[in-house]
Design an enzyme around this catalytic site. Sequence first.
Site, PDB file in Angstrom:
ATOM      1  N   ASP A 249      30.562 -26.630  61.270  1.00  0.00           N
ATOM      2  CA  ASP A 249      29.805 -27.316  62.398  1.00  0.00           C
ATOM      3  C   ASP A 249      28.301 -27.364  61.951  1.00  0.00           C
ATOM      4  O   ASP A 249      27.876 -26.322  61.833  1.00  0.00           O
ATOM      5  CB  ASP A 249      30.237 -26.439  63.666  1.00  0.00           C
ATOM      6  CG  ASP A 249      31.399 -26.655  64.266  1.00  0.00           C
ATOM      7  OD1 ASP A 249      32.409 -27.585  64.137  1.00  0.00           O
ATOM      8  OD2 ASP A 249      32.107 -25.383  64.442  1.00  0.00           O
ATOM      9  N   LEU A 250      27.857 -28.409  61.848  1.00  0.00           N
ATOM     10  CA  LEU A 250      26.295 -28.548  61.515  1.00  0.00           C
ATOM     11  C   LEU A 250      25.380 -27.722  62.152  1.00  0.00           C
ATOM     12  O   LEU A 250      25.348 -27.656  63.119  1.00  0.00           O
ATOM     13  CB  LEU A 250      26.066 -30.158  61.455  1.00  0.00           C
ATOM     14  CG  LEU A 250      24.495 -30.358  60.707  1.00  0.00           C
ATOM     15  CD1 LEU A 250      24.635 -30.147  59.556  1.00  0.00           C
ATOM     16  CD2 LEU A 250      24.413 -31.788  60.971  1.00  0.00           C
ATOM     17  N   ASP A 251      24.690 -26.942  61.458  1.00  0.00           N
ATOM     18  CA  ASP A 251      23.559 -25.932  62.080  1.00  0.00           C
ATOM     19  C   ASP A 251      24.332 -25.113  63.356  1.00  0.00           C
ATOM     20  O   ASP A 251      23.374 -24.725  64.069  1.00  0.00           O
ATOM     21  CB  ASP A 251      22.526 -26.669  62.451  1.00  0.00           C
ATOM     22  CG  ASP A 251      21.777 -27.550  61.303  1.00  0.00           C
ATOM     23  OD1 ASP A 251      21.854 -26.910  60.074  1.00  0.00           O
ATOM     24  OD2 ASP A 251      21.167 -28.557  61.468  1.00  0.00           O
ATOM     25  N   GLU A 252      25.392 -24.796  63.131  1.00  0.00           N
ATOM     26  CA  GLU A 252      25.794 -23.956  64.447  1.00  0.00           C
ATOM     27  C   GLU A 252      26.694 -22.694  63.675  1.00  0.00           C
ATOM     28  O   GLU A 252      27.260 -21.959  64.379  1.00  0.00           O
ATOM     29  CB  GLU A 252      27.008 -24.823  65.045  1.00  0.00           C
ATOM     30  CG  GLU A 252      26.262 -25.831  65.744  1.00  0.00           C
ATOM     31  CD  GLU A 252      27.095 -26.706  67.054  1.00  0.00           C
ATOM     32  OE1 GLU A 252      28.306 -25.763  67.145  1.00  0.00           O
ATOM     33  OE2 GLU A 252      26.849 -27.642  67.406  1.00  0.00           O
TER      34      GLU A 252
END
Length: 306
Positions: A249-252
């Site tokens: 999950d991008l940047d999470e």
Amino acid sequence: MTTLPIIHRPGTPSTSNAALLKKQTIARLLIQCPDRPGIVSAVSSILSDFGANIVSLDQHSTDPTGGAFFQRTEFHLEHFSAKRAELEEQIRAKIETPYGAQWQLTSAAQRKRVAIFVSKTDHCLLDLLWRQRRGELHIDIAMVISNHSDLAEDVRYFGIPFVHVPADSKDKSAMERTQLELLRGNVDLIVLARYMQIISDDFLQEVGVPLINIHHSFLPAFIGAGPYQKAKDRGVKMIGATAHYVTADLDEGPIIEQDAIRVDHTDSAQELMRKGADVERRVLTRAVAWHCDDRILRHGNHTVVF
């Protein structure tokens, strides 16, 4: 793909024999499991039986009744390497099985091998290289990999291998295959020091080591190019940075460290960028140091940092 030769520069700090021998007697035990009575006593008893002396112990419980338990124990044990296998056997028998614990036993003398991914922005990269050379980070930087060649000479000065692996905007699979060939079996951690490429799910599944990323703390606001100009236009009063583990999950991914500073209407977009770079350097350095000193336990999408 191009590789520049390594130049060995004088002045790199070396660890004295006495200091190295001392580190070889220091070990770290990380444990996480469902919380219940007796865990701390069981760990202490095992270490006592081996003649170990606990020099540091940190623990945390999310809830004493049915919560999750986390512990980091640093201890001194003469001839740790020779006793390690037997100690691990006792941990499995008396901690892992009865308490359902996940655990990790490491030697303080074993430096983590780190690869740094970077694009064109140099501030985080150079800070890590400088601190490693001065001995402020207990790591070995094995290589720097970039999708651009702009920073090759800067890296070459530190005597670190620099590998240029260009990115194809239409198909990044070839780039990632090359990266995996370079990394496989050679590193314990990957640091994205302002690496402006999205890491694919396939890469994350195959690489087999954690990745730490750094970015400004404006997300999810001011996403995309020119975030500091957008922040200036909006009149922000604080800027900061976030270091986190990379997940699909991008940047999470789980957050390791954050910091922020106050700014005001007199700051230009360029000044905001300069101040933001300072914060990014500090935050990323702390995150890398804590990871490589075995101070972080991951729990779902959270981290416990001792």
